[in-house]
Design an enzyme around this catalytic site. Structure first.
Site, PDB file in Angstrom:
ATOM      1  N   ASP A  68      36.270  69.297   5.672  1.00 41.76           N
ATOM      2  CA  ASP A  68      36.631  70.625   6.182  1.00 41.76           C
ATOM      3  C   ASP A  68      38.114  70.921   5.985  1.00 41.76           C
ATOM      4  O   ASP A  68      38.893  70.046   5.602  1.00 41.76           O
ATOM      5  CB  ASP A  68      36.251  70.742   7.674  1.00 41.76           C
ATOM      6  N   ASN A 136      32.828  67.852  21.847  1.00 45.12           N
ATOM      7  CA  ASN A 136      31.618  68.651  22.084  1.00 45.12           C
ATOM      8  C   ASN A 136      30.482  68.271  21.131  1.00 45.12           C
ATOM      9  O   ASN A 136      29.506  68.997  21.010  1.00 45.12           O
ATOM     10  CB  ASN A 136      31.928  70.152  21.974  1.00 45.12           C
ATOM     11  N   HIS A 138      30.690  67.967  17.814  1.00 44.45           N
ATOM     12  CA  HIS A 138      30.703  68.539  16.465  1.00 44.45           C
ATOM     13  C   HIS A 138      30.957  67.469  15.408  1.00 44.45           C
ATOM     14  O   HIS A 138      31.569  66.440  15.678  1.00 44.45           O
ATOM     15  CB  HIS A 138      31.671  69.727  16.344  1.00 44.45           C
ATOM     16  N   GLU A 143      30.330  73.438  14.915  1.00 45.94           N
ATOM     17  CA  GLU A 143      30.366  73.545  16.370  1.00 45.94           C
ATOM     18  C   GLU A 143      28.942  73.675  16.933  1.00 45.94           C
ATOM     19  O   GLU A 143      28.001  73.969  16.180  1.00 45.94           O
ATOM     20  CB  GLU A 143      31.195  74.783  16.748  1.00 45.94           C
TER      21      GLU A 143
HETATM   22  C1  GLP Z   1      38.397  67.744  14.106  1.00 46.81           C
HETATM   23  C2  GLP Z   1      37.758  67.487  12.739  1.00 46.81           C
HETATM   24  C3  GLP Z   1      36.573  66.565  12.845  1.00 46.81           C
HETATM   25  C4  GLP Z   1      36.957  65.345  13.657  1.00 46.81           C
HETATM   26  C5  GLP Z   1      37.310  65.764  15.061  1.00 46.81           C
HETATM   27  C6  GLP Z   1      37.705  64.598  15.951  1.00 46.81           C
HETATM   28  O1  GLP Z   1      37.824  68.784  14.784  1.00 46.81           O
HETATM   29  N1  GLP Z   1      37.350  68.679  12.088  1.00 46.81           N
HETATM   30  O2  GLP Z   1      36.130  66.210  11.550  1.00 46.81           O
HETATM   31  O3  GLP Z   1      35.906  64.431  13.669  1.00 46.81           O
HETATM   32  O4  GLP Z   1      38.398  66.654  14.973  1.00 46.81           O
HETATM   33  O5  GLP Z   1      39.056  64.304  15.778  1.00 46.81           O
HETATM   34  P1  GLP Z   1      39.775  63.023  16.325  1.00 46.81           P
HETATM   35  O6  GLP Z   1      39.344  61.900  15.460  1.00 46.81           O
HETATM   36  O7  GLP Z   1      41.233  63.314  16.188  1.00 46.81           O
HETATM   37  O8  GLP Z   1      39.367  62.846  17.731  1.00 46.81           O
END
Ligand code: GLP
Length: 241
Positions: A68, A136, A138, A143
């Site tokens: 993404d 959440n 995702h 989402e």
């Molecule tokens: C973002 C990314 C996700 C990731 C999530 C968790 O929203 N788009 O791909 O898995 O954050 O991030 P973190 O690993 O910093 O908790």
């Protein structure tokens, strides 16, 4: 099907996940690897760089696809996912720049960018996809309520996700409101997933992903239907299992 590995501490997650990457590259030097951003895979990226610099692995023939990218940040912005990947992974690997792919949409109406990225991924076949998980539930930026059939698409980010990611920006207003993301159908096509999660704030999402009903309220719960998902957790993230 989930294989769940619980480790003592965060540093062990990356080491464990890297063994799977090593194994893949030994079998297939031109593997296609899906990559994620966020704090969860940082230990893995460090281990991948160490291996490559010690000549245990080579990425010269590897192709990568990121999950993404924010919309509205210029590529050179330090918090764009392109900058994040350059800083935390690409700078230390011997990848061919032509083999690195991240989605990029010029605005929230840029459907063309979604079609182009989806088509490109379809021409390859992701062998191993690295995933994190949002608080959440995702995956990528899919989402809650995203259709399980979704291809690459543009997503309006929830307040919760923007608050979670606010730590990287000066204020909530600076956190982008939209992102382009591989869809859930895109993600499900990868042959194997390695999902990393650490910290107590991920415990509920991990519980729901593994033990909850398969529901679009928790996008990651669809992984219950995937044949090969390795989940690597620290004790806190595994706390509710
Ligand atoms: C973002 C990314 C996700 C990731 C999530 C968790 O929203 N788009 O791909 O898995 O954050 O991030 P973190 O690993 O910093 O908790």
């Amino acid at each position: 099907m989930f294989k769940i590995i619980i480790k003592e501490k965060y540093e062990d997650l990356g080491v464990e996940a890297n063994l799977l990457i090593r194994d893949l590259l030994q079998k297939k030097e031109d593997a296609v690897i899906g990559l994620a951003t966020g704090s969860s895979p940082l230990g893995l990226y460090k281990a991948m760089i160490d291996d490559c610099q010690n000549k245990l692995t080579s990425y010269q023939k590897v192709v990568t696809f990121n999950l993404d990218e924010y919309i509205g940040l210029p590529i050179e912005h330090p918090e764009s996912y392109r900058s994040f990947m350059e800083r935390n992974l690409f700078c230390g690997l011997d990848l061919d720049p032509d083999n690195i792919h991240l989605p990029f949409a010029k605005d929230a109406e840029d459907e063309e960018a979604c079609l182009t990225y989806e088509e490109l991924i379809r021409r390859y076949n992701i062998d191993l996809q690295v995933l994190g998980i949002g608080t959440n539930g995702h995956i990528g930026f899919n989402e809650p309520k995203t259709s399980f059939d979704s291809p690459t698409h543009i997503m309006e980010l929830t307040k919760r996700t923007r608050l979670d990611n606010q730590r990287f920006f000066d204020s909530l207003d600076d956190v982008p409101t939209h992102a382009i993301t591989m869809g859930i159908a895109t993600i499900m096509k990868a042959k194997k997933h390695v999902l990393l999660a650490n910290g107590v704030n991920k415990a509920q999402a991990i519980y729901d992903m593994i033990n909850g009903p398969i529901s679009d309220e928790v996008p990651a719960s669809i992984l219950q239907k995937h044949p090969d998902v390795v989940v690597i957790l620290d004790k806190e993230a595994a706390g509710k299992l």
